[in-house]
Write a protein that holds these residues in place. Structure first.
Motif, PDB file in Angstrom:
ATOM      1  N   ASP A  19       0.818  -1.221   0.000  1.00  0.00           N
ATOM      2  CA  ASP A  19       0.000   0.000   0.000  1.00  0.00           C
ATOM      3  C   ASP A  19       0.847   1.264   0.000  1.00  0.00           C
ATOM      4  O   ASP A  19       0.326   2.367  -0.038  1.00  0.00           O
ATOM      5  CB  ASP A  19      -0.888   0.043   1.255  1.00  0.00           C
ATOM      6  CG  ASP A  19      -1.760  -1.185   1.371  1.00  0.00           C
ATOM      7  OD1 ASP A  19      -2.220  -1.652   0.322  1.00  0.00           O
ATOM      8  OD2 ASP A  19      -1.963  -1.661   2.500  1.00  0.00           O
ATOM      9  N   ASP A  22       0.578   4.202  -2.715  1.00  0.00           N
ATOM     10  CA  ASP A  22      -0.750   4.794  -2.744  1.00  0.00           C
ATOM     11  C   ASP A  22      -0.987   5.684  -1.522  1.00  0.00           C
ATOM     12  O   ASP A  22      -1.442   6.827  -1.642  1.00  0.00           O
ATOM     13  CB  ASP A  22      -1.778   3.660  -2.794  1.00  0.00           C
ATOM     14  CG  ASP A  22      -3.120   4.162  -3.257  1.00  0.00           C
ATOM     15  OD1 ASP A  22      -3.136   4.946  -4.225  1.00  0.00           O
ATOM     16  OD2 ASP A  22      -4.129   3.797  -2.638  1.00  0.00           O
ATOM     17  N   ILE A  23      -0.657   5.177  -0.358  1.00  0.00           N
ATOM     18  CA  ILE A  23      -0.874   5.955   0.861  1.00  0.00           C
ATOM     19  C   ILE A  23       0.011   7.186   0.867  1.00  0.00           C
ATOM     20  O   ILE A  23      -0.415   8.285   1.238  1.00  0.00           O
ATOM     21  CB  ILE A  23      -0.618   5.091   2.115  1.00  0.00           C
ATOM     22  CG1 ILE A  23      -1.665   3.968   2.201  1.00  0.00           C
ATOM     23  CG2 ILE A  23      -0.666   5.938   3.379  1.00  0.00           C
ATOM     24  CD1 ILE A  23      -1.481   3.033   3.360  1.00  0.00           C
ATOM     25  N   ALA A  25       1.061   8.871  -1.704  1.00  0.00           N
ATOM     26  CA  ALA A  25       0.503   9.866  -2.625  1.00  0.00           C
ATOM     27  C   ALA A  25      -0.694  10.573  -1.989  1.00  0.00           C
ATOM     28  O   ALA A  25      -0.870  11.794  -2.136  1.00  0.00           O
ATOM     29  CB  ALA A  25       0.078   9.186  -3.929  1.00  0.00           C
ATOM     30  N   GLU A  26      -1.492   9.786  -1.280  1.00  0.00           N
ATOM     31  CA  GLU A  26      -2.677  10.369  -0.659  1.00  0.00           C
ATOM     32  C   GLU A  26      -2.295  11.354   0.439  1.00  0.00           C
ATOM     33  O   GLU A  26      -2.855  12.445   0.535  1.00  0.00           O
ATOM     34  CB  GLU A  26      -3.548   9.249  -0.088  1.00  0.00           C
ATOM     35  CG  GLU A  26      -4.938   9.732   0.231  1.00  0.00           C
ATOM     36  CD  GLU A  26      -5.855   8.594   0.651  1.00  0.00           C
ATOM     37  OE1 GLU A  26      -5.350   7.478   0.860  1.00  0.00           O
ATOM     38  OE2 GLU A  26      -7.059   8.841   0.771  1.00  0.00           O
ATOM     39  N   SER A  29      -1.115  14.601  -1.167  1.00  0.00           N
ATOM     40  CA  SER A  29      -2.153  15.504  -1.690  1.00  0.00           C
ATOM     41  C   SER A  29      -2.917  16.154  -0.542  1.00  0.00           C
ATOM     42  O   SER A  29      -3.276  17.329  -0.594  1.00  0.00           O
ATOM     43  CB  SER A  29      -3.085  14.756  -2.640  1.00  0.00           C
ATOM     44  OG  SER A  29      -4.178  14.187  -1.963  1.00  0.00           O
ATOM     45  N   MET A  30      -3.119  15.385   0.546  1.00  0.00           N
ATOM     46  CA  MET A  30      -3.809  15.954   1.698  1.00  0.00           C
ATOM     47  C   MET A  30      -2.970  17.056   2.348  1.00  0.00           C
ATOM     48  O   MET A  30      -3.467  18.123   2.698  1.00  0.00           O
ATOM     49  CB  MET A  30      -4.107  14.829   2.682  1.00  0.00           C
ATOM     50  CG  MET A  30      -3.953  15.155   4.142  1.00  0.00           C
ATOM     51  SD  MET A  30      -4.263  13.691   5.123  1.00  0.00           S
ATOM     52  CE  MET A  30      -2.684  13.348   5.791  1.00  0.00           C
ATOM     53  N   GLU A  32      -0.772  18.928   0.869  1.00  0.00           N
ATOM     54  CA  GLU A  32      -0.749  20.116   0.010  1.00  0.00           C
ATOM     55  C   GLU A  32      -2.038  20.916   0.151  1.00  0.00           C
ATOM     56  O   GLU A  32      -2.022  22.147   0.189  1.00  0.00           O
ATOM     57  CB  GLU A  32      -0.492  19.697  -1.446  1.00  0.00           C
ATOM     58  CG  GLU A  32       0.985  19.328  -1.644  1.00  0.00           C
ATOM     59  CD  GLU A  32       1.249  18.608  -2.953  1.00  0.00           C
ATOM     60  OE1 GLU A  32       0.281  18.267  -3.661  1.00  0.00           O
ATOM     61  OE2 GLU A  32       2.441  18.390  -3.260  1.00  0.00           O
TER      62      GLU A  32
END
Lengths: 250, 110
Positions: A19, A22-23, A25-26, A29-30, A32
Motif C-alpha cells: 500500500d 498509494d498511501i 501519494a494520498e 495531496s492531503m 498540500e
C-alpha cells in the motif's frame, strides 16, 4: 528535500510495501491541500508546512493508524487451537520417546539403569523443546498469513452452533492419562529390567549368565510377582480406556 | 484528574463508531479527504486528519466506499471518495439502529 518529502518518507518506512505508494501519494495531496489553506490565511509557506506537519504528529503513529501492526506472536483467534495441539502432541510423543530411548539404552548396557533413565529423561526434554519450538513457529506464521481464516480450521464444521451441539455428558476424566501411562510404563520397565539381562545373556550364548535375581526366587515368588504385575497392567489399560472410575474398576 | 483520563478514553470509544457513520452519511456526493474534513467540521464534528484518512481507506477496503484518483479543479490529483451501493445499504441499517439507540438513551439519561 522539502519538509513534506521528509515527513512522507518517514511515514512510508512504517507502511507495508503493497500500500505504500498509494498511501504516500494520498498523504501528499492531503498535506498540500492543508498547506494551501494555511497560505490563504496569510502565513508563509514554510510556517504553513511546519504547522500542518505538527498537527499531523508523529509519522510513525500515523503509519500505525493505516496498518496496525501485530504486537503478539499468536493472537486470540489461534491461541486456543495452538494450546490444544501442543498438549496433544506433547502428551503423545513424550512418553513414547522416553520409553524408546530407555529401552534402547538399556539394550546396550542392561545393568546401567541410572544411565538409561538419564538418557531417556534427557532426550524427552530435548524433544519436548523441539516440539514446542516448531509448533510455535508454525502458528506464528499462520497468525500472519491472511490465507487461512482461523475459524475454518479450529471449528470442525462451519454451520451455526445450535443447542443440539451440546455434548451429552461433560467429558471429564477422573483418571488422568499421563499418570496411567506412567504407571504402565514403570511396570513394563521393571519387567524388562528383570527379564532382559538373562535373556540377552543367553542370546549371546554366554554359558553361565549372571542372573539378576537369586535363582531360588524363580521357583515361587517370581511367577507370583509376574502374575500380579500382569493383573496390574491389565487394570491400568482398562483405566486408560474407560477414563472414569466405575464400580468394576475399584 | 484521574476521571479526566477515564472520560477521555470512553469518549474515544464512543466517537470511534460515530465517526464511521458520520463519514458514510456525508459521502453521498464525492469528496476528497480534506473537503470531507471541512464538511464534517462545518457540521460540528471535529475529526483528526490522522483519524479520518486511515478510516476512509478502511471503509473502502470493507467495500462501503469507492474511490479514484482524479484531477479536478486545480492541477493537483486527489483521491475522491463516494459511498458504494453496499455502503448505502449499510448506512440505511445504521441510521435505523441509531435512531432507536438515541431514543432509548435519551429516555434513560433524562
Amino acid at each position: 528535500m522539502s519538509l513534506i518529502d521528509r515527513y512522507i518518507a518517514q511515514v512510508g518506512r512504517h507502511l507495508p510495501d503493497k500500500d505504500r505508494n498509494d498511501i504516500e501519494a494520498e498523504i501528499r495531496s492531503m498535506l498540500e491541500d492543508m498547506v494551501d489553506e494555511q497560505n490563504q490565511t496569510g502565513v508563509t509557506n514554510e510556517a504553513g508546512v511546519t504547522a500542518v506537519l505538527q498537527q499531523l504528529g508523529d509519522p510513525a503513529l500515523l503509519a500505525e493508524k493505516y496498518s496496525p501492526p501485530k504486537r503478539y506472536l499468536i493472537g486470540p483467534s489461534w491461541y486456543e487451537f495452538y494450546v490444544k495441539i501442543l498438549q496433544r502432541v506433547l502428551v503423545t510423543a513424550l512418553p513414547v520417546v522416553t520409553m524408546v530411548i530407555f529401552i534402547l539404552t538399556l539394550t546396550k548396557d542392561p545393568l546401567d539403569f541410572i544411565n538409561a533413565v538419564g538418557e531417556a529423561v534427557g532426550s524427552a526434554f530435548g524433544v519436548g523443546l523441539q516440539i514446542l519450538f516448531w509448533i510455535t513457529i508454525v502458528f506464528v506464521f499462520l497468525e500472519r498469513s491472511d490465507e487461512v481464516p482461523p475459524n475454518e480450521l479450529s471449528r470442525q464444521n462451519n454451520r451455526e452452533w445450535t443447542v443440539a451441539d451440546l455434548p451429552l455428558l461433560p467429558k471429564t476424566r477422573q483418571i488422568s492419562i499421563p499418570e496411567t501411562v506412567i504407571d504402565i510404563a514403570s511396570i513394563l520397565f521393571v519387567l524388562v529390567w528383570i527379564v532382559l539381562p538373562s535373556t540377552l545373556a543367553s542370546f549371546r550364548g554366554e554359558p553361565n549368565p549372571v542372573p539378576f535375581l537369586h535363582p531360588n526366587l524363580w521357583n515361587f515368588w517370581l511367577p507370583l510377582f509376574f502374575v500380579l504385575m500382569g493383573l496390574t497392567l491389565i487394570h491400568e489399560v482398562f483405566k486408560l480406556k474407560i477414563g472414569n472410575w466405575t464400580p468394576a474398576l475399584t | 484528574m484521574e476521571n479526566d483520563e477515564l472520560v477521555q478514553n470512553m469518549l474515544l470509544e464512543l466517537r470511534r463508531g460515530v465517526i464511521s457513520i458520520a463519514v458514510l452519511s456525508q459521502l453521498s456526493k464525492e469528496e476528497y479527504g480534506y473537503s470531507l474534513l471541512k464538511a464534517l467540521s462545518d457540521k460540528g464534528l471535529e475529526v483528526d486528519q490522522s483519524t479520518l484518512y486511515p478510516l476512509l481507506r478502511r471503509l473502502e477496503a470493507q467495500g462501503l466506499l469507492q474511490s479514484d484518483w482524479r484531477i479536478a479543479d486545480e492541477a493537483r490529483p486527489r483521491r475522491y471518495y463516494v459511498i458504494s451501493t453496499q455502503g448505502k445499504a449499510v448506512l440505511a441499517k445504521l441510521k435505523k439502529e441509531w435512531s432507536t439507540m438515541t431514543a432509548t438513551m435519551s429516555q434513560m439519561l433524562s
